[in-house]
Design a protein around this motif. Structure first.
Motif, PDB file in Angstrom:
ATOM      1  N   TYR A 132       0.819  -1.208   0.000  1.00 41.06           N
ATOM      2  CA  TYR A 132       0.000   0.000   0.000  1.00 41.06           C
ATOM      3  C   TYR A 132       0.856   1.262   0.000  1.00 41.06           C
ATOM      4  N   ARG A 133       0.219   2.368  -0.359  1.00 43.63           N
ATOM      5  CA  ARG A 133       0.806   3.697  -0.222  1.00 43.63           C
ATOM      6  C   ARG A 133       0.055   4.407   0.904  1.00 43.63           C
ATOM      7  N   TYR A 134       0.780   4.787   1.948  1.00 46.58           N
ATOM      8  CA  TYR A 134       0.135   5.290   3.154  1.00 46.58           C
ATOM      9  C   TYR A 134       0.021   6.808   3.155  1.00 46.58           C
ATOM     10  N   ASP A 135      -1.145   7.286   3.590  1.00 44.65           N
ATOM     11  CA  ASP A 135      -1.418   8.724   3.667  1.00 44.65           C
ATOM     12  C   ASP A 135      -1.007   9.307   5.018  1.00 44.65           C
ATOM     13  N   LEU A 136      -1.128   8.513   6.075  1.00 39.03           N
ATOM     14  CA  LEU A 136      -0.764   8.935   7.426  1.00 39.03           C
ATOM     15  C   LEU A 136       0.130   7.860   8.043  1.00 39.03           C
ATOM     16  N   VAL A 137       1.231   8.298   8.670  1.00 39.70           N
ATOM     17  CA  VAL A 137       2.138   7.363   9.340  1.00 39.70           C
ATOM     18  C   VAL A 137       2.344   7.828  10.774  1.00 39.70           C
ATOM     19  N   PHE A 138       2.079   6.935  11.721  1.00 34.82           N
ATOM     20  CA  PHE A 138       2.312   7.216  13.135  1.00 34.82           C
ATOM     21  C   PHE A 138       3.588   6.489  13.552  1.00 34.82           C
ATOM     22  N   PHE A 139       4.676   7.275  13.684  1.00 37.60           N
ATOM     23  CA  PHE A 139       5.978   6.692  13.996  1.00 37.60           C
ATOM     24  C   PHE A 139       6.166   6.433  15.490  1.00 37.60           C
ATOM     25  N   TRP A 140       5.470   7.184  16.327  1.00 35.78           N
ATOM     26  CA  TRP A 140       5.719   7.146  17.767  1.00 35.78           C
ATOM     27  C   TRP A 140       7.211   7.411  18.023  1.00 35.78           C
ATOM     28  N   ASP A 141       7.944   6.485  18.656  1.00 32.69           N
ATOM     29  CA  ASP A 141       9.370   6.713  18.940  1.00 32.69           C
ATOM     30  C   ASP A 141      10.279   5.937  17.999  1.00 32.69           C
TER      31      ASP A 141
END
Length: 218
Positions: free
Chosen positions: A103-112
Motif C-alpha cells: 500500500y501507499r500510506y497517507d498517514l504514518v504514526f511513527f511514535w518513537d
C-alpha cells in the motif's frame, strides 16, 4: 480495516501526552479530500487507537515494530567494523517490516520509531519508507535527541485529536538523533516540517513530503 499486531499491557494506568501537531496532521478538510485513508501505525494495537481510527474510512496496518527494530539495531551496531551497505540494510528492514504490504500510506504514526534505529540505518529506513508513502503523506512521531535524557521504550496510542496515551514504558537502550541528522537521512523529498520540544526532552515532529507542503501552501 485490516489489523496486524494485538499485544497490550494493562499493568499500569496509561499516562497522557498533549499534542500540538496531531491536529495539523489530522486536518479535517485535507483528510476528507483524500477519501479512504491508508494508515500505517508503527506501534501496538490498542483499544484507544482502534476506536479513534474507526471514525475514518481507512485501511489500518499496525506493525508492533519496536522490539524487532531495537534488536536489529543492536545487531547492526555489532557489525559496524564492516558496516552493511544501504541496499543490504533496506533488504533486511524490508524483511523485518514486511507486514506493510503493497500500500501507499497517507498517514504514518511513527511514535518513537526513529530512536529504535541506529544512526547508520536511518538513510536505509527512509529509502525503504518512500516506497510506501503517498505523494502527500504526513507522518507524526517523537524523537529523543539528548543523550542524557532517560531512555524508555514506550508503547503509545491515540486518545483523541490532540491526545496520546502511553500504554506502558520500560528502560531500553535507544539511539538519540538530532533534527539535522534525521533530515539529512530523509533526503530532499521528505522533511521534518514542524517540531515541538516537550518537557521530557523529546521533540515531537510532523514529517511531510514536498507534495504535501505544496498542497498546504495553496
Amino acid at each position: 480495516m485490516g489489523l496486524l499486531g494485538t499485544k497490550s499491557n494493562r499493568n499500569e494506568p496509561p499516562e497522557t501526552v498533549t499534542s500540538r501537531l496531531l491536529p495539523v496532521m489530522l486536518d479535517e478538510k485535507r483528510l476528507a479530500s483524500l477519501g479512504t485513508l491508508n494508515i500505517l501505525d508503527f506501534g501496538r494495537a490498542n483499544s484507544g487507537s482502534l476506536e479513534f481510527f474507526n471514525q475514518f474510512s481507512c485501511r489500518l496496518c499496525v506493525l508492533d515494530a519496536a522490539e524487532g527494530l531495537l534488536e536489529w539495531s543492536a545487531a547492526l551496531e555489532a557489525r559496524m567494523d564492516d558496516p552493511p551497505s544501504n541496499q543490504q540494510m533496506q533488504l533486511e528492514l524490508s524483511g523485518l517490516l514486511s507486514s506493510m504490504g503493497a500500500y501507499r500510506y497517507d498517514l504514518v504514526f511513527f511514535w518513537d520509531t526513529l530512536n529504535h534505529l541506529h544512526e547508520h540505518a536511518l538513510p536505509a529506513f527512509a529509502g525503504l519508507l518512500r516506497r510506501y508513502l503517498s505523494a502527500d503523506c504526513r507522518g507524526h512521531g517523537f524523537m529523543l535527541h539528548k543523550r542524557g535524557t532517560e531512555q524508555m521504550l514506550r508503547h503509545m496510542g491515540m486518545a483523541g485529536d490532540n491526545l496520546i496515551c502511553v500504554q506502558s514504558q520500560s528502560p531500553a537502550a535507544l539511539y538519540p538523533h538530532n533534527r539535522k541528522v534525521v533530515n539529512d537521512a530523509l533526503g530532499t523529498d521528505l522533511r521534518i516540517d514542524q517540531g515541538v520540544l516537550h518537557g521530557d526532552g523529546r521533540l515531537e515532529f510532523l514529517l511531510v513530503s514536498d507534495a504535501a507542503k505544496a498542497s498546504s501552501a495553496r
